[in-house]
Structure formats: C-alpha cells, structure tokens
Write an enzyme that holds these catalytic residues in place. Structure first.
Site, PDB file in Angstrom:
ATOM      1  N   LYS A 186     -29.737 -15.231  37.737  1.00 51.15           N
ATOM      2  CA  LYS A 186     -30.650 -16.076  38.494  1.00 51.15           C
ATOM      3  C   LYS A 186     -29.970 -16.485  39.799  1.00 51.15           C
ATOM      4  CE  LYS A 186     -31.239 -20.233  39.084  1.00 51.15           C
ATOM      5  NZ  LYS A 186     -31.498 -20.071  40.558  1.00 51.15           N
ATOM      6  N   GLY A 204     -22.131 -23.793  41.112  1.00 45.85           N
ATOM      7  CA  GLY A 204     -23.043 -24.737  41.751  1.00 45.85           C
ATOM      8  C   GLY A 204     -22.470 -26.146  41.717  1.00 45.85           C
ATOM      9  N   TRP A 217     -26.510 -20.327  46.843  1.00 42.41           N
ATOM     10  CA  TRP A 217     -27.022 -19.705  48.060  1.00 42.41           C
ATOM     11  C   TRP A 217     -25.950 -19.460  49.113  1.00 42.41           C
ATOM     12  CZ3 TRP A 217     -25.539 -22.879  51.868  1.00 42.41           C
ATOM     13  CH2 TRP A 217     -25.382 -24.238  51.571  1.00 42.41           C
ATOM     14  N   CYS A 244     -17.479 -24.125  48.780  1.00 40.97           N
ATOM     15  CA  CYS A 244     -16.860 -25.058  47.823  1.00 40.97           C
ATOM     16  C   CYS A 244     -15.375 -25.215  48.080  1.00 40.97           C
ATOM     17  CB  CYS A 244     -17.127 -24.609  46.395  1.00 40.97           C
ATOM     18  SG  CYS A 244     -16.616 -22.905  46.058  1.00 40.97           S
ATOM     19  N   GLU A 304     -17.892 -22.992  37.794  1.00 42.43           N
ATOM     20  CA  GLU A 304     -17.222 -23.176  39.080  1.00 42.43           C
ATOM     21  C   GLU A 304     -18.062 -24.175  39.846  1.00 42.43           C
ATOM     22  OE1 GLU A 304     -16.577 -23.441  42.697  1.00 42.43           O
ATOM     23  OE2 GLU A 304     -17.429 -21.423  42.874  1.00 42.43           O
TER      24      GLU A 304
END
Length: 498
Positions: free
Chosen positions: A194, A248, A170, A304, A270
């Site tokens: 997705k 994620g 997100w 991240c 990742e």
C-alpha cells in the site's frame, strides 16, 4: 532566485508515462491492472501547482483481500523458486530501473514535487536495493553443529515468513517501496503493497518493472487507497498475512503495532525522526556546511533522516551561520521542471500550514530569521529554505520533526548539556556529528540515542547498511543482511546421530 507564479506545466513525456499506467485501473492484483471493486477513484495532485495529475483507483477492503488472495496463491511456488532465480529477477529489475531512470525521476518529481536532481538520486538509491538484495538472495542464513551432549546434530535454516504487507510513505515513493520489496522477494515472500495516496503512480511503475524482470504475476500486488486503515486493517486481520513492514509516522506506527499484536504478526517499523546535527568547536566549518546542506535540504527537508536541529558550538556559531546562510540563500526554489530548481514544494497544504505554525511559534519566542532563500510565488505548497538563530532549545521546531526546509540553530558550550539536549527526544533515528577530533566524535556518537550516526558526513542511508532507529523511531532494521532476516523465520532440525 524566485519561482514564477504561473501553474506548473508537467512535461508531455510525464503525461504519457502516467497514461501508460492506466491509473483508473491502477490497482495491481495478480499481474493485472484493475479498477477498485467499488468503482471509486481519487485524484493525485501536482504539489507545485495543485493541478490534477491523474485519477486513480481507490482501493478498499475487498481489493485488499483480493491482493492477499493473489499473494497467497503464488507464495508456495515463489518460496520454492531457487534463490539464484529470485536473485536474477531482482538483478534484472535493477538494470531496467537504471535504464529508465529519467522517466522514473520525472514521474517522482511530478507527483512528489522534489527537484529532478533529488528524484534522480532517489531512483539510483532505489535501484540499488534490487542489486544489493539480488546478491543477498543467494546467501541464506543457516548452520550445522553437533549438539553439546552428543548423539544429535542441529541443523538451523531460515524460511520465508509468508505473505508480507508493506506500507510506504510519500517522501521517497520509489526507494521506500524497493527497500521493502527487494528483501521480501529475496527471502521468498510474496507481498501486498500500500503506497501513500499522495504518490501511488511510482509504485505502479516499480511493480511493472519487477514483472518485466521476471517476477511472476501475483508475487507483488499494489492497493492504493484514501482509506489506508481499511486496507491495512484488512491485511492485519487476515491469517494469511504474517509480516507487516511500515514506514511512516510514530503515531500511526503505534496504532499498527497494536493491531498486529492481536494476531502476533511479525512487525518492522521505521518511524519518525528528529535528527540532531552537532558542530564542535574544532570542526571543519566548510565541511560541516556541505554536510548540513545535504542532511537538511535533501528532498526539501522532507526525510525522516533530515537534520532537524542544529547544535553549533558557540566558538564557531557565527562563522557556521554565515556560511550556511549564504548557501541557503543560493538555493533555487520552484517546480521540479524549472531549470536549476533545488527545492520543490512541500507535499500538501496541510504540511505547509504545519511548518508555518512551527516557525511562527519559534519567532514568537525570540528566534530570528538569519538567512532565507528568495521566494515570491503564490501557487503550490512552497516554503522558502530558512535559517533561524536564537532559537530556544525547547521550541516546537526543535522538539518535534519539522519535515521541511527550515534549519533552527541552538548554540552550545557544555558537552554534558549538549548530550542531554540531543537525547531529550523520544525519537532516535539519525544523528550527525562534525568534529576535527575523530575520537571525540565517535565517543559522542556512542552516547547518542540514535540508530544511525553520520560522523563528518551528511548522509547515513546505504542499502548495504542497517537502517533503523531506537526508542520511538522504530523496531527492527532495513537494508544490509538484516533486511532479509526481517522477512524470514528461523527453523531448526534436531537429527538423531546415534
């Protein structure tokens, strides 16, 4: 600066953009927007106010299979499409995305919460993947050589791996989608995507741009769901799916790798990060502060690659903290659509509670709040940008990914001890080093357990560079030439030449 306590008002043009996406029929399968087979829907909320932005189709296993049906049906034709044509479609997608930057940025801000400045930067970054891979589409790998023994010729080529399942987070709903979709299409793969349930609308806007740019219906399909395990598990169990690309958390990545192993599905991961930001005694402090503001507070720290722990040499720690703190206090906190906003909300109440717990843990162990942006709001998932000092090196805030606008400072004097702390994490995605001695900085960077190191700069992401980490931060690379290779398989022909 403060934010108001009134609920956020989403601009009318954003409401119109969302309505045009027809989100209750928002699963995009075979070139059409469809409702979930079960008829289920879920709500997407504005994290700045908690208000409902849209009611969206809630996909499940049946929808996941339908998406693979569409991707599989179009794979042979898309793989056979000349690379130039695939590249030109991606180039048109780049141009359309740039032309529609403002409504796309507003849509991202509405469902993600990030400031409009951050959202505009994301759209530009996301579009650049379409441009970069439009150029890479026409540069396939290959080789031709005489065999060492003579009598034969070896021809090496690359072929698309097949239907690719893409799973995106997100925090960058446009860029994480285009970073995977663009190389997959350039390589000749078809995809099922997705997106995160928190931000499904942006993904639908992106796929519509692709089809308008000339990508055939069924080449890119989207299934969003509140049960991602059902959707992704269906894909990984389907023999037609030959590639998984996931961005994620490390925990989810481990689980998906286990599932992918059952059918030996090619996987790119990742995963999480815990980026150290090192400031040496001879660093340009002003430059280090500028880099720290970007590395820490881009997207409100929800990245991240965000700098997560600051190791500042004791000789410049006081100066760095004073200047960094002053810059933090000047940040404007609020809804993306309020003038001057630099820092928006965290994505959810769960994320906010988790960040608060980590800060409270650090404070209970002797850390102090040195500087903090002003904030008095009561609506939304906001946390004021905060600088902590006297933070124990083993505090949870230092040892785990914060994913929010909090900067803990740890001082250092001994290089060997610094390197031990920097490499003490099981994660190794990004790192940052500021020093006036470039040779020292590069020597340190070479010994850092990180897939990417920013040397005297606070940004490492670039579509033309290989993005990825080491250790438990991932497997494989995205971007650059490696991005296309991730979606291909090598094949060679041994040709008799006698």
């Amino acid at each position: 600066m403060t934010i108001t306590t009134d609920p956020t008002t989403v601009p009318a043009e954003v409401v119109e953009t969302i309505a045009a996406l027809d989100p209750e029929r928002g699963l995009h399968i075979g070139g059409r927007g469809v409702a979930a087979a079960s008829g289920r829907t879920f709500e997407v909320h504005d994290p700045a106010s908690g208000s409902v932005l849209a009611t969206v189709a809630d996909g499940a296993a049946a929808d996941a299979t339908a998406a693979v049906d569409a991707a599989d049906a179009t794979f042979a034709a898309w793989a056979a499409t000349p690379p130039r044509q695939r590249g030109e479609a991606l180039r048109r997608a780049f141009e359309l995305m740039v032309a529609r930057a403002e409504p796309l940025a507003a849509l991202i801000s509405a469902e993600n919460g990030k400031s409009l400045a951050d959202a505009r930067a994301e759209v530009a970054y996301a579009a650049e993947f379409f441009r970069w891979f439009s150029e890479e589409a026409v540069r396939p790998d290959g080789g031709y050589a005489e065999s060492p023994a003579g009598g034969t010729r070896t021809i090496v080529t690359a072929r698309p791996v097949g239907v690719a399942a893409l799973v995106t987070p997100w925090n960058f709903p446009a860029a994480m989608a285009t970073r995977k979709i663009a190389p997959a299409l350039a390589a000749g793969c078809t995809v099922v995507l997705k997106p995160a349930a928190e931000t499904p609308l942006t993904a639908n806007a992106v796929v519509r741009i692709l089809e308008e740019a000339g990508v055939p219906a069924g080449v890119v399909n989207v299934v969003h769901s509140t049960d991602p395990g059902d959707v992704v598990g269906t894909w990984l169990a389907d023999p037609r799916v030959r590639k998984l690309s996931f961005t994620g958390s490390t925990g989810v990545g481990r689980h998906l790798l286990g599932q992918a192993a059952d059918r030996v599905v090619s996987s790119s991961m990742e995963l999480g990060g815990n980026a150290p930001f090192v400031v040496a005694a001879d660093a340009d402090v002003d430059a280090a502060v500028t880099g720290a503001m970007i590395a820490k507070f881009r997207n409100g720290g929800q990245a991240c690659t965000a700098a997560n722990r600051f190791y500042v040499h004791a000789d410049v720690a006081a100066e760095f903290v004073d200047r960094f703190g002053a810059a933090i206090e000047a940040l404007v906190v609020g809804s993306a659509f309020e003038p001057g906003t630099a820092i928006g909300p965290l994505i959810s109440a769960k994320a906010l509670d988790g960040l608060r717990a980590k800060v409270e843990d650090a404070l209970s162990r002797g850390a102090r709040v040195s500087h903090q942006a002003s904030y008095d709001g009561t609506v939304g998932h906001f946390f004021p940008p905060t600088l902590l000092v006297d933070v124990p090196a083993d505090a949870e805030l230092v040892c785990t990914e914060a994913f929010g606008p909090v900067a803990p400072v740890v001082t250092w004097t001994d290089e060997a001890d610094l390197l031990r702390q920097v490499n003490g994490s099981e994660l190794g995605l990004a790192a940052y080093v500021y020093s006036g001695d470039l040779r020292w900085a590069l020597r340190l960077a070479e010994r850092m357990d990180a897939g990417m190191v920013g040397v005297n700069r606070g940004v490492v992401s670039d579509p033309a560079a290989p993005f990825g980490g080491v250790k438990q931060s991932g497997v494989g690379r995205e971007g650059a030439r490696e991005g296309v290779r991730a979606f291909t398989e090598t094949q060679y022909f041994s040709v008799d030449w006698s």
